[in-house]
Design a protein around this motif. Structure first.
Motif, PDB file in Angstrom:
ATOM      1  N   GLY A   1      51.017  -2.225 -21.803  1.00 11.09           N
ATOM      2  CA  GLY A   1      51.505  -3.355 -21.100  1.00 11.09           C
ATOM      3  C   GLY A   1      50.367  -3.789 -20.233  1.00 11.09           C
ATOM      4  N   MET A   2      49.307  -3.314 -20.271  1.00  8.99           N
ATOM      5  CA  MET A   2      48.161  -3.920 -19.446  1.00  8.99           C
ATOM      6  C   MET A   2      47.178  -4.982 -20.146  1.00  8.99           C
ATOM      7  N   LEU A   3      46.728  -5.917 -19.107  1.00 11.34           N
ATOM      8  CA  LEU A   3      45.814  -6.915 -19.772  1.00 11.34           C
ATOM      9  C   LEU A   3      44.582  -6.598 -19.877  1.00 11.34           C
ATOM     10  N   MET A   4      43.861  -6.625 -20.934  1.00 14.56           N
ATOM     11  CA  MET A   4      42.416  -6.611 -21.258  1.00 14.56           C
ATOM     12  C   MET A   4      41.675  -7.349 -20.611  1.00 14.56           C
ATOM     13  N   THR A   5      40.520  -6.767 -19.688  1.00 14.23           N
ATOM     14  CA  THR A   5      39.732  -7.754 -18.835  1.00 14.23           C
ATOM     15  C   THR A   5      38.336  -7.250 -19.113  1.00 14.23           C
ATOM     16  N   SER A   6      38.196  -6.404 -20.066  1.00 15.29           N
ATOM     17  CA  SER A   6      36.802  -6.166 -20.236  1.00 15.29           C
ATOM     18  C   SER A   6      36.048  -6.668 -21.451  1.00 15.29           C
ATOM     19  N   GLY A   7      34.773  -6.382 -21.616  1.00 19.82           N
ATOM     20  CA  GLY A   7      34.075  -6.651 -22.862  1.00 19.82           C
ATOM     21  C   GLY A   7      34.258  -8.171 -22.904  1.00 19.82           C
ATOM     22  N   LEU A   8      34.213  -8.516 -24.151  1.00 19.43           N
ATOM     23  CA  LEU A   8      34.327 -10.469 -24.338  1.00 19.43           C
ATOM     24  C   LEU A   8      35.462 -10.724 -23.903  1.00 19.43           C
ATOM     25  N   TRP A   9      36.510  -9.910 -23.487  1.00 17.74           N
ATOM     26  CA  TRP A   9      37.772 -10.266 -23.248  1.00 17.74           C
ATOM     27  C   TRP A   9      37.867 -10.749 -21.565  1.00 17.74           C
ATOM     28  N   ARG A  10      36.700 -10.531 -21.073  1.00 17.77           N
ATOM     29  CA  ARG A  10      36.469 -10.566 -19.652  1.00 17.77           C
ATOM     30  C   ARG A  10      36.224 -12.101 -19.512  1.00 17.77           C
ATOM     31  N   TYR A  11      35.576 -12.811 -20.535  1.00 20.75           N
ATOM     32  CA  TYR A  11      35.143 -14.374 -20.611  1.00 20.75           C
ATOM     33  C   TYR A  11      36.343 -15.156 -21.018  1.00 20.75           C
ATOM     34  N   SER A  12      37.125 -14.787 -21.697  1.00 23.60           N
ATOM     35  CA  SER A  12      38.209 -15.639 -22.577  1.00 23.60           C
ATOM     36  C   SER A  12      39.557 -14.985 -22.751  1.00 23.60           C
ATOM     37  N   ARG A  13      40.554 -15.316 -22.763  1.00 22.74           N
ATOM     38  CA  ARG A  13      41.763 -15.031 -22.850  1.00 22.74           C
ATOM     39  C   ARG A  13      41.994 -14.536 -24.571  1.00 22.74           C
ATOM     40  N   HIS A  14      41.348 -15.392 -25.318  1.00 22.78           N
ATOM     41  CA  HIS A  14      41.354 -15.223 -26.730  1.00 22.78           C
ATOM     42  C   HIS A  14      40.008 -15.444 -27.355  1.00 22.78           C
ATOM     43  N   PRO A  15      38.811 -14.544 -27.223  1.00 20.78           N
ATOM     44  CA  PRO A  15      37.774 -14.633 -27.870  1.00 20.78           C
ATOM     45  C   PRO A  15      37.527 -14.365 -29.473  1.00 20.78           C
ATOM     46  N   ASN A  16      38.725 -13.805 -29.875  1.00 19.02           N
ATOM     47  CA  ASN A  16      38.764 -13.557 -31.255  1.00 19.02           C
ATOM     48  C   ASN A  16      39.142 -14.934 -32.082  1.00 19.02           C
ATOM     49  N   PHE A  17      39.950 -15.662 -31.286  1.00 20.49           N
ATOM     50  CA  PHE A  17      40.402 -17.225 -31.753  1.00 20.49           C
ATOM     51  C   PHE A  17      39.070 -17.955 -31.569  1.00 20.49           C
ATOM     52  N   PHE A  18      38.269 -17.871 -30.741  1.00 21.37           N
ATOM     53  CA  PHE A  18      37.010 -18.649 -30.501  1.00 21.37           C
ATOM     54  C   PHE A  18      35.831 -18.329 -31.447  1.00 21.37           C
ATOM     55  N   GLY A  19      36.080 -16.693 -31.762  1.00 26.97           N
ATOM     56  CA  GLY A  19      35.025 -16.623 -32.984  1.00 26.97           C
ATOM     57  C   GLY A  19      35.445 -17.101 -34.210  1.00 26.97           C
ATOM     58  N   GLU A  20      36.908 -17.306 -34.486  1.00 28.62           N
ATOM     59  CA  GLU A  20      37.223 -17.788 -35.811  1.00 28.62           C
ATOM     60  C   GLU A  20      37.192 -19.342 -35.867  1.00 28.62           C
ATOM     61  N   ALA A  21      37.036 -20.069 -34.473  1.00 28.27           N
ATOM     62  CA  ALA A  21      37.061 -21.639 -34.697  1.00 28.27           C
ATOM     63  C   ALA A  21      35.438 -21.450 -35.132  1.00 28.27           C
ATOM     64  N   LEU A  22      34.330 -20.668 -34.434  1.00 25.66           N
ATOM     65  CA  LEU A  22      33.045 -21.022 -34.726  1.00 25.66           C
ATOM     66  C   LEU A  22      32.860 -20.739 -36.212  1.00 25.66           C
ATOM     67  N   LEU A  23      33.482 -19.790 -36.705  1.00 28.20           N
ATOM     68  CA  LEU A  23      33.339 -19.411 -38.190  1.00 28.20           C
ATOM     69  C   LEU A  23      33.779 -20.584 -39.049  1.00 28.20           C
ATOM     70  N   TRP A  24      34.770 -21.056 -38.834  1.00 30.09           N
ATOM     71  CA  TRP A  24      35.016 -22.354 -39.642  1.00 30.09           C
ATOM     72  C   TRP A  24      34.019 -23.610 -39.156  1.00 30.09           C
ATOM     73  N   TRP A  25      33.584 -23.752 -38.086  1.00 34.36           N
ATOM     74  CA  TRP A  25      32.842 -24.873 -37.971  1.00 34.36           C
ATOM     75  C   TRP A  25      31.462 -24.550 -38.657  1.00 34.36           C
ATOM     76  N   GLY A  26      31.201 -23.470 -38.895  1.00 40.17           N
ATOM     77  CA  GLY A  26      29.858 -22.888 -39.560  1.00 40.17           C
ATOM     78  C   GLY A  26      30.354 -23.151 -41.140  1.00 40.17           C
ATOM     79  N   VAL A  27      31.490 -22.929 -41.512  1.00 39.90           N
ATOM     80  CA  VAL A  27      31.844 -23.291 -42.906  1.00 39.90           C
ATOM     81  C   VAL A  27      31.765 -24.824 -43.154  1.00 39.90           C
ATOM     82  N   TYR A  28      32.172 -25.527 -42.350  1.00 35.41           N
ATOM     83  CA  TYR A  28      32.062 -26.970 -42.408  1.00 35.41           C
ATOM     84  C   TYR A  28      30.741 -27.501 -42.537  1.00 35.41           C
ATOM     85  N   LEU A  29      29.538 -26.822 -41.788  1.00 35.95           N
ATOM     86  CA  LEU A  29      28.287 -27.260 -41.637  1.00 35.95           C
ATOM     87  C   LEU A  29      27.609 -26.805 -43.052  1.00 35.95           C
ATOM     88  N   ILE A  30      27.909 -25.709 -43.578  1.00 34.13           N
ATOM     89  CA  ILE A  30      27.559 -25.340 -44.892  1.00 34.13           C
ATOM     90  C   ILE A  30      27.683 -26.381 -45.925  1.00 34.13           C
TER      91      ILE A  30
END
Length: 79
Positions: free
Chosen positions: A50-79
């Motif tokens: 029931g706790m909110l994670m506020t360490s690691g990458l989660w300290r900088y963003s509420r959903h860093p995994n989704f940010f990584g996913e978005a970057l991944l697909w922008w990379g595919v677009y550029l390729i």
């Protein structure tokens, strides 16, 4: 596509775009994997129920995994 542009003398800027796309893809993939691993390890502990994670990458963003996913697909677009 990368190998085609490596051996092609016609369009050198496409090669640069593909390299940039591949680097963005790898950064996005790593962000997604690290964020998911951190969240998995955090949720595995009973004390964090029931706790909110506020360490690691989660300290900088509420959903860093989704940010990584978005970057991944922008990379595919550029390729």
């Amino acid at each position: 596509a990368i190998f085609t542009s490596i051996y092609s003398d016609k369009n050198q800027d496409i090669f640069v775009q593909e390299i940039v796309g591949a680097v963005i893809f790898m950064i996005g993939f790593l962000l997604e994997v690290v964020a998911d691993l951190q969240l998995y390890l955090f949720k595995r502990k009973k004390d964090n129920q029931g706790m909110l994670m506020t360490s690691g990458l989660w300290r900088y963003s509420r959903h860093p995994n989704f940010f990584g996913e978005a970057l991944l697909w922008w990379g595919v677009y550029l390729i």
